[in-house]
Design a protein around this motif. Sequence first.
Motif, short mmCIF file in Angstrom:
data_model
loop_
_atom_site.label_atom_id
_atom_site.label_comp_id
_atom_site.label_asym_id
_atom_site.label_seq_id
_atom_site.Cartn_x
_atom_site.Cartn_y
_atom_site.Cartn_z
N CYS A 100 0.83 -1.22 0.00
CA CYS A 100 0.00 0.00 0.00
C CYS A 100 0.87 1.26 0.00
CB CYS A 100 -0.97 -0.02 1.18
SG CYS A 100 -2.27 -1.24 0.96
N LEU A 143 2.02 1.67 -3.49
CA LEU A 143 0.92 2.13 -4.35
C LEU A 143 0.72 3.63 -4.20
CD1 LEU A 143 -1.78 -0.67 -3.85
CD2 LEU A 143 -0.83 0.05 -6.05
N ILE A 151 -1.96 5.97 -5.72
CA ILE A 151 -3.11 5.07 -5.51
C ILE A 151 -3.23 4.74 -4.02
CG2 ILE A 151 -4.03 2.75 -6.03
CD1 ILE A 151 -2.15 3.07 -8.65
N ALA A 210 -4.98 2.39 -1.07
CA ALA A 210 -5.72 1.15 -0.78
C ALA A 210 -5.54 0.86 0.71
CB ALA A 210 -5.18 0.01 -1.62
N MET A 223 -9.62 -3.08 -1.77
CA MET A 223 -9.85 -1.96 -2.70
C MET A 223 -11.35 -1.88 -2.95
SD MET A 223 -6.78 -2.37 -5.45
CE MET A 223 -5.10 -1.93 -4.96
N ASP A 252 -8.87 4.29 -14.17
CA ASP A 252 -8.19 4.25 -12.86
C ASP A 252 -7.89 2.79 -12.47
OD1 ASP A 252 -8.37 7.00 -12.59
OD2 ASP A 252 -10.25 6.91 -11.44
N THR A 279 -4.90 1.71 -14.42
CA THR A 279 -3.68 2.31 -13.85
C THR A 279 -3.28 1.55 -12.59
OG1 THR A 279 -4.50 4.45 -14.60
CG2 THR A 279 -2.73 4.51 -12.98
N THR A 280 -4.27 1.20 -11.77
CA THR A 280 -3.99 0.48 -10.52
C THR A 280 -3.38 -0.89 -10.82
OG1 THR A 280 -5.84 1.62 -9.49
CG2 THR A 280 -5.06 -0.38 -8.39
#
Length: 345
Positions: free
Chosen positions: A301, A304, A309, A311, A320, A330, A333-334
């Motif tokens: 996380c 990220l 991002i 999470a 998520m 999105d 992208t994640t």
Amino acid sequence: MIDLRSDTVTKPTAEMRRAMAKAEVGDDVYAEDPTVNLLQQKAADIFGKEAALFVPTGSMGNQIAVKLHTKPGDEIIIEERGHIFNYEMGTPSVVAGVLIRPVKSASGSGILTWAEIESALHINQPYYACPTGLICLENSHNLAGGTVMTAEQCAEICDRAHALDLPVHLDGARIFNASTALNESVAELSKNCDSVQFCLSKGLGAPVGSMLLGKRDFIEEARVWRKRLGGGMRQVGVLAAAGLIALEETPKILNVDHENARMLAEGVANLKGVLIDAERVATNIVIFNISDANLSSSEICAKLKEHGILASPFGNSIRMVTHYDVSRKDVETTLRALKKIIQQF
Ligand code: TLP
């Protein structure tokens, strides 16, 4: 930032903000706020319940229900990952003075069968066991990964519980997600439940608020407890105005969040060291286990976050949640970022 920590992070839409600006208001402690009264009536009609009460949070709605259905020393039965047990700060023991009896769902779905509930009941054992006072259900089930309970499953539990004079409370924080996934009305999904709490402030997108529903007497008593707990608000029609739009408009588009969640789940299922049954992702919550990856959930996380991002780490898993501020792009992208992070180590 792409914020997948929760659907609680949704910002009010332009339409909500306009409605908030021109909302008619009054003092809701005197039950004189016309917009709140309208929201309460609409919610009661949609669910086919006698009455509804606007409360500041889902937790308050749930806890008022626990308090009203039980007496101190009772036990409440709930699936072991239930929100009321795990994330409401022990309030059942503080406010209602009850004990929680967590029950495992053998299927792993978070949806208890009557047989599982029955084996945990304490009925007619007056001198040595806490009597069961309430059964709490959750639909969709958050920590089980947004799983859904059908109207038939819920009705069976209610019928069996009522035959023993036991009330049933439904934590329907995300019941509109369940309704979308099952193509079933929220009224059917909560039909015989004695009380229901649902959140306006999660996937439905309102900035604040939940509704507690039940029989008229129950809601009158709930109004007293809302005040006792500090939830008697005044010109709160400004919030109810956003709630009305959340209730009427957002359910129509929840399917998009579910499609995005399924795409996310299928994408993470292909990553090395990640465990998830993508087929089980029915709503907007994706929880995947990363025990076999070379990084912890918090480390993943944190990385990220460097990619913009957000999470939530939950033990060996990451959660998520999709919502209307997260697009398909999105999600792509994640997935790209996750692949990079997980395969680098
Ligand atoms: N859930 C929050 C956190 O508390 C975990 C989230 O981000 O999912 N019932 C269920 C099933 C919930 O998921 C939540 C909030 C609540 C009740 C409580 O609602 P609030 O936050 O309004 O008190």
